[in-house]
Design an enzyme around this catalytic site. Structure first.
Site, short mmCIF file in Angstrom:
data_model
loop_
_atom_site.label_atom_id
_atom_site.label_comp_id
_atom_site.label_asym_id
_atom_site.label_seq_id
_atom_site.Cartn_x
_atom_site.Cartn_y
_atom_site.Cartn_z
N ARG A 140 -18.47 -1.60 4.68
CA ARG A 140 -18.52 -0.75 3.48
C ARG A 140 -17.27 0.14 3.44
O ARG A 140 -16.68 0.35 2.40
CB ARG A 140 -19.79 0.11 3.44
CG ARG A 140 -19.75 1.14 2.30
CD ARG A 140 -21.10 1.70 1.85
NE ARG A 140 -22.07 1.89 2.89
CZ ARG A 140 -22.00 2.86 3.83
NH1 ARG A 140 -21.01 3.72 3.83
NH2 ARG A 140 -22.94 2.93 4.75
N TYR A 194 -14.89 0.08 -24.40
CA TYR A 194 -15.86 -0.85 -23.85
C TYR A 194 -17.27 -0.25 -23.96
O TYR A 194 -17.50 0.90 -23.54
CB TYR A 194 -15.49 -1.14 -22.39
CG TYR A 194 -16.44 -2.11 -21.75
CD1 TYR A 194 -16.47 -3.43 -22.16
CD2 TYR A 194 -17.31 -1.71 -20.75
CE1 TYR A 194 -17.37 -4.33 -21.60
CE2 TYR A 194 -18.20 -2.60 -20.17
CZ TYR A 194 -18.22 -3.91 -20.60
OH TYR A 194 -19.10 -4.79 -20.05
N ASP A 229 -7.92 2.67 -18.48
CA ASP A 229 -8.57 1.37 -18.25
C ASP A 229 -7.53 0.32 -18.67
O ASP A 229 -7.24 0.16 -19.86
CB ASP A 229 -9.85 1.28 -19.09
CG ASP A 229 -10.63 -0.01 -18.83
OD1 ASP A 229 -9.99 -1.03 -18.51
OD2 ASP A 229 -11.86 0.01 -18.97
N LYS A 276 -12.17 -9.85 -15.49
CA LYS A 276 -11.46 -10.35 -16.66
C LYS A 276 -10.15 -11.05 -16.24
O LYS A 276 -10.21 -12.05 -15.56
CB LYS A 276 -11.22 -9.19 -17.64
CG LYS A 276 -12.46 -8.29 -17.85
CD LYS A 276 -13.62 -8.98 -18.50
CE LYS A 276 -14.93 -8.20 -18.46
NZ LYS A 276 -14.92 -6.85 -18.99
C1 PLP Z 1 -15.63 -5.68 -18.88
C2 PLP Z 1 -15.00 -4.35 -19.00
C3 PLP Z 1 -15.45 -3.27 -18.23
C4 PLP Z 1 -16.62 -3.39 -17.30
O1 PLP Z 1 -16.37 -4.25 -16.22
P1 PLP Z 1 -17.50 -5.14 -15.49
O2 PLP Z 1 -16.71 -5.88 -14.47
O3 PLP Z 1 -18.13 -6.01 -16.51
O4 PLP Z 1 -18.48 -4.19 -14.89
C5 PLP Z 1 -14.77 -2.07 -18.36
N1 PLP Z 1 -13.74 -1.93 -19.21
C6 PLP Z 1 -13.29 -2.95 -19.97
C7 PLP Z 1 -12.14 -2.73 -20.90
C8 PLP Z 1 -13.91 -4.18 -19.90
O5 PLP Z 1 -13.47 -5.19 -20.67
#
Ligand code: PLP
Length: 385
Positions: free
Chosen positions: A46, A98, A170, A195
């Site tokens: 962890r 998001y 982000d 992604k």
């Molecule tokens: C998908 C996404 C998230 C969340 O991520 P997960 O891996 O699905 O938990 C956060 N910000 C953006 C811009 C995203 O496309």
């Protein structure tokens, strides 16, 4: 070293003992201590795991930050960041964002006294007007989801620095291949590695990069304390994904540009949202602050039935949530990714029931366009008959 090279070399030659080129998957929970008071640097997975560490070092180098941290999902990464704040703190966040981040802030952190204001961060004036003496952070998504609005990274940083406000970006949509927020002065970068970084629609993961050591210290404590870490197998898959990010992204954005252009000329389409279109309101800004426009686009149809029709009739493109992988996906933000945002707010922000969002993959652009064309022609015939 150029980003393309850093990407390919992610996790390479980390295992001096064997010379393994690719970082092995250390499927291991605990590590033996040589003697009392001594450690190999790894005690319990962890806290630190060699495979995860290789990924964390790679993302820190790519984003040009101090340290990287891998989490079990993008939301686990954002959750850990949110624990930097205390009751009474105020956060300014992009209003086009998001849906899961909106849900986390409204359904979870609001209960703990952390309040978010949703602001059109394309306007520095609007951000300035929203700052209060409690504002602890500005959190932006750029390009935003799903309307592809672009925020000025440098202007946000100079505004925040004057008020000792933490800046968080982000960077899921553009990745460090195309945009490096820390080089503009951002304190924290967060990713959904599910992604583009993973890139193959086969893992869920999240990454954080802290720009300076005091912040790294805090995030390390939060990662170990909250425990939402990425496992060794998924860390390895993410490292594997990073290696091809540059070539995937080049192809994906080339395809996205072709599709955006085709959609702009289609009679059934009202408007196209793609930062690479010269008519996009922040086109010049994108050119200035990023190396490319990415491969996400949204488009609004003239007729609501056409939106449903496309989702029903696409054959090659999958009607599915998520984005960034090699396979093209199409989604309906109003009832999917952004379903947790109240309908009235959603409509007001422009996320209408005629809007579709597309994540363009690496297939041949002609095949993707043909698929959209056949789906749209079936819809238009249905409307006429
Ligand atoms: C998908 C996404 C998230 C969340 O991520 P997960 O891996 O699905 O938990 C956060 N910000 C953006 C811009 C995203 O496309």
């Amino acid at each position: 070293m150029k980003t393309e090279t850093k990407l390919v070399q992610a996790g390479v030659k980390k295992d001096a003992a064997t010379g393994a080129l690719s970082t092995p998957i250390y499927q291991c929970a605990t590590f033996e201590h040589p003697e009392l008071g001594k450690s190999t640097g790894f005690d319990y997975s962890r806290t630190a795991n060699p495979t995860r560490q290789a990924l964390e070092e790679a993302i820190a180098a790519l984003e040009e930050g101090d340290r990287g941290f891998a989490f079990s999902s993008g939301m686990a990464a954002i959750t850990a960041i949110m624990f930097l704040f205390k009751p009474g703190d105020h956060i300014i966040i992009s209003d086009d964002l998001y849906g899961g981040t909106y849900r986390l802030l409204e359904e979870t952190f609001r209960i703990y006294g952390i309040h978010a204001s949703y602001v059109d961060t394309t306007s520095i004036e609007k951000i300035k007007q929203s700052i209060t003496d409690r504002t602890a952070a500005i959190f932006i998504e750029t390009p935003s989801n799903p309307l592809m609005k672009v925020t000025d990274l440098e202007a946000v940083c100079s505004l925040a620095k004057g008020h000792s406000i933490l800046t968080i970006c982000d960077n899921t949509f553009l990745t460090p291949y195309l945009q490096k927020p820390i080089t503009f002065g951002f304190d924290l970068v967060v990713h959904s590695a599910s992604k583009y970084l993973g890139g193959h629609n086969d893992i869920i993961g999240g990454l954080v990069v802290a720009a300076h050591p005091e912040l790294s210290e805090k995030i390390a404590k939060l990662q170990n304390g909250t425990g939402g870490i990425l496992g060794p197998q998924d860390s390895w898959l993410c490292l594997r994904g990073l290696k091809t990010l540059a070539v995937r992204m080049d192809k994906q954005q080339q395809n996205a540009a072709a599709i955006a252009k085709w959609l702009e000329n289609h009679d059934a389409v009202e408007s196209v949202y793609y930062p690479g279109s010269s008519t996009h309101p922040q086109y010049e800004l994108s050119v200035r602050q990023s190396k490319g426009f990415g491969a996400m686009l949204s488009f609004e149809l003239k007729d609501e039935a056409a939106a449903a029709g496309i989702l029903k009739h696409v054959k090659l493109i999958s009607f599915a949530e998520s984005l960034g992988g090699v396979e093209s996906l199409i989604t309906y933000p109003a009832t999917q990714t952004h379903a947790d945002i109240p309908a009235a707010i959603r409509e007001e922000k422009g996320i209408s029931s005629r809007l579709l969002r597309m994540s363009v993959g690496i297939e041949h652009a002609d095949d993707l366009i043909k698929d959209l064309e056949q789906a749209l022609s079936l819809v238009t015939q249905a409307v006429l008959s």
